[in-house]
Design an enzyme around this catalytic site. Sequence first.
Site, PDB file in Angstrom:
ATOM      1  N   LYS A 179      -2.710   7.046   7.608  1.00  0.00           N
ATOM      2  CA  LYS A 179      -2.104   5.869   8.233  1.00  0.00           C
ATOM      3  C   LYS A 179      -0.960   5.370   7.345  1.00  0.00           C
ATOM      4  O   LYS A 179      -1.165   4.621   6.398  1.00  0.00           O
ATOM      5  CB  LYS A 179      -3.161   4.774   8.415  1.00  0.00           C
ATOM      6  N   GLU A 253      -7.054   1.370  -4.615  1.00  0.00           N
ATOM      7  CA  GLU A 253      -6.078   1.320  -5.708  1.00  0.00           C
ATOM      8  C   GLU A 253      -5.153   0.160  -5.386  1.00  0.00           C
ATOM      9  O   GLU A 253      -4.361   0.214  -4.448  1.00  0.00           O
ATOM     10  CB  GLU A 253      -5.318   2.653  -5.805  1.00  0.00           C
ATOM     11  N   CYS A 287       2.850  -0.552  -8.681  1.00  0.00           N
ATOM     12  CA  CYS A 287       1.651  -1.250  -9.155  1.00  0.00           C
ATOM     13  C   CYS A 287       1.462  -1.095 -10.659  1.00  0.00           C
ATOM     14  O   CYS A 287       0.868  -1.959 -11.306  1.00  0.00           O
ATOM     15  CB  CYS A 287       0.418  -0.752  -8.407  1.00  0.00           C
ATOM     16  N   GLU A 386       1.299 -10.946  -9.175  1.00  0.00           N
ATOM     17  CA  GLU A 386       2.088  -9.733  -8.982  1.00  0.00           C
ATOM     18  C   GLU A 386       3.265 -10.043  -8.066  1.00  0.00           C
ATOM     19  O   GLU A 386       3.082 -10.385  -6.893  1.00  0.00           O
ATOM     20  CB  GLU A 386       1.230  -8.617  -8.388  1.00  0.00           C
TER      21      GLU A 386
END
Length: 483
Positions: A179, A253, A287, A386
């Site tokens: 996806k 993750e 990330c 973040e």
Amino acid sequence: MTELVEHGQLFIGGEWTDPLGTGTIRVVSPHTEQVIGSVPHACEADVDRAVAAARRAFDQGPWPRLSLDERIAVVTRIKDAITVRHEEIARSISSQNGSPYSWSVLAQALGAMMVYDSAITVARDYPYEERRQGALGPILVRREPVGVVAAVIPWNVPQFVAAAKLAPALLTGSCVILKPSPEAPLDSFILADIAREAGLPEGVLSVLPADREVSEYLVAHPGVDKVAFTGSVAAGKRVMEVAARNLTRVTLELGGKSAAVILPDADLEAAVAGIVPAAWMNNGQACVAQTRILAPRSRYGEIAEALAAAAGALVVGDPLDPATQLGPLVAERQQRRSLDYIRIGQEEGAKILTGGGRPAGLERGWYVEPTLFGDVDNSMRIAREEIFGPVVCLIPYGNEAEASRIANDSEFGLSGSVWTADVDHGVDFARGVRTGTFNVNTFSLDMLGPFGGYKNSGVGREFGPEGLSEYLEHKMIHLPAGS
């Protein structure tokens, strides 16, 4: 001018087929803000078809019953085709998400090839079956494929992350519904072509671009045995919540706010040369980016000056220009997010050392200058949240114990680095930082070792034998005494 790329069919169960819904995803260039392509928007009925095809392929088809060598041969053909078409893949990704082309070649396309190559190496030597002496007699321990995998991937490194999930799933005999993100689906259609030509059997792979609602339907589907997700913390928590209804296995993750710690004895030139590309990599949309830089107060001034000069010299521009080092952010919302955090940082009392706005001469496109904040306290929002953009914090510390405390004072624990003249001492420092990966005087990601995070950075591991085992179920067979 980027050529318009339009796809009218979905890749379901290994075949191109008309979608059952009428929705379309329009792909917009973050550089020109113009539409550069379109793909069908998969609907829930398309998900049902893909899951049914994967179930048949896993429960009755040949794929999980082939020998390891036969599966390796198919995955090797996928890897080789990615190598041949790496420039096409890199251009597709850069056009969609703004990654600098030079970075896309190395990390997006050839990086994906390296993931497949490393997974093949691991798969060859993995102990799928072993005999042990149990407490009551001999036992046989088997590792068997997990089944039907829903692989939900992000827009920032789509082929690399797809490989991180597809390679172990396919090599161990599972089937996959991939996806891709609606921001960057075009390269996944190249991958579908590659997989078809490589000879994957019917049902083993489907590619379904879709939004969050359809993604949630896929994650919640009772025909799915495992969800492998890469994305934000908030989305990861939702994936875990939805998957828990069926006790579906998950690996997550998620995000990071990693610290690059410069110790007082570090070679500053080498540290800056290593940290700057690690901090602003992929336009800050990574990330593992080293977005908190910790500097000793004794050398703070010279470190601040060197980092600001290096970041300010980064070439910002068209992501398809090979000279570009920093491209646009993937979407207008990401540009607004970064600019909002720049405002917040100033309100919190941090000082802009370089950058701080839109680059001059780039009025079109979702650009933000490479920005470095100085005089940052680790309690500030810009140091804790973040940002996922080209905004980096420089944080002073007093002694090494304080540096370790600051590095650990985060809800994340994905990556990090330390820069020092004494490698052994750097390893000792690394042992005290609670992250899934860490670097001493370098920044890299080795696909033969485990990758993943502590705390809110995720659940489970990718790469290496640890990552392969995430796609296997463990079975114990009791044997009669003396066998």
